[in-house]
Design an enzyme around this catalytic site. Sequence first.
Site, PDB file in Angstrom:
ATOM      1  N   HIS A 106      -8.006  -5.102  -1.590  1.00 58.22           N
ATOM      2  CA  HIS A 106      -6.754  -4.632  -0.980  1.00 58.22           C
ATOM      3  C   HIS A 106      -6.164  -5.713  -0.067  1.00 58.22           C
ATOM      4  CE1 HIS A 106      -4.051  -1.287  -0.290  1.00 58.22           C
ATOM      5  NE2 HIS A 106      -4.224  -1.326   1.014  1.00 58.22           N
ATOM      6  N   SER A 153       0.836  -1.193   0.000  1.00 59.06           N
ATOM      7  CA  SER A 153       0.000   0.000   0.000  1.00 59.06           C
ATOM      8  C   SER A 153       0.883   1.259   0.000  1.00 59.06           C
ATOM      9  CB  SER A 153      -0.956  -0.053   1.201  1.00 59.06           C
ATOM     10  OG  SER A 153      -1.987   0.894   1.067  1.00 59.06           O
TER      11      SER A 153
END
Length: 259
Positions: A238, A125
């Site tokens: 994610h 991320s």
Amino acid sequence: MKDNGSIELIRGYPSPNPNVTLHEVIYWSEGLRVKGLLAKPKKEGQYEALLYLRGGLQSVGMVRPSRIAQFASHGLVVFAPYYRGNRGGEGRDEMAGEDRFDAVNSIDMLKKFADVEKVHLFGFSRGGLMALWTAILRDDIKSVVTWAGVSDVTSMYMERVDMRRTLKRIIGGSPNKEQEKYDERNPILKAQMINAPVLIIHGTEDENVSIEQSYDLEQALIKEKKQVETWFSSGLTHYYPPHINRQTVRALCEWMKMK
């Protein structure tokens, strides 16, 4: 001023894995004491080194001992900086501003625990930003893995309405008013300076960091004739389901060791 990467303090830290020892390290970075977590396999051996660059900001996405131990269990000496301003570290977390040097400088510290010339980078991320910048700013990088990684802070501002206020506070305004400051943080604009092979991992349904950021990074690296590989997973978000996550970690560790 103390040398970058020099160790101020090292202390034992409870390990969730019986085969891995953990230590919390306070090291120096640009005149600040910054903290992070070091993981080493207990078994004696020659191990490669991995700099693990966490996602999130401040307390969100903080380094998890179990995650660092998981990577170390694949035969790696792993260090994960918390970044400045976190967990009692000095300074302020700046989302790939001056804090990028906390990653850059920690490599010198990590090399004290692994007898290696080059280090692997892994970023998740926001850690993708940190990993790319580290590869740009150092020439002793063996490979780079960015998983659901941010490659462009301007794109992140556009995508994440919920983060706009925070980004404006940290960076000093919106991209409309401060585009130059956003560009200074965007590693994708310096793709020509990345010389290590790059592996890009991303799920197509990621709503935290859009897969477009990885598509753009891939194209920027291809344009500069860099070595790049992609593992794009249809339908995944994610956060991958635990069993796929474990398989992916195992596979990416094998990928790194082949570089």
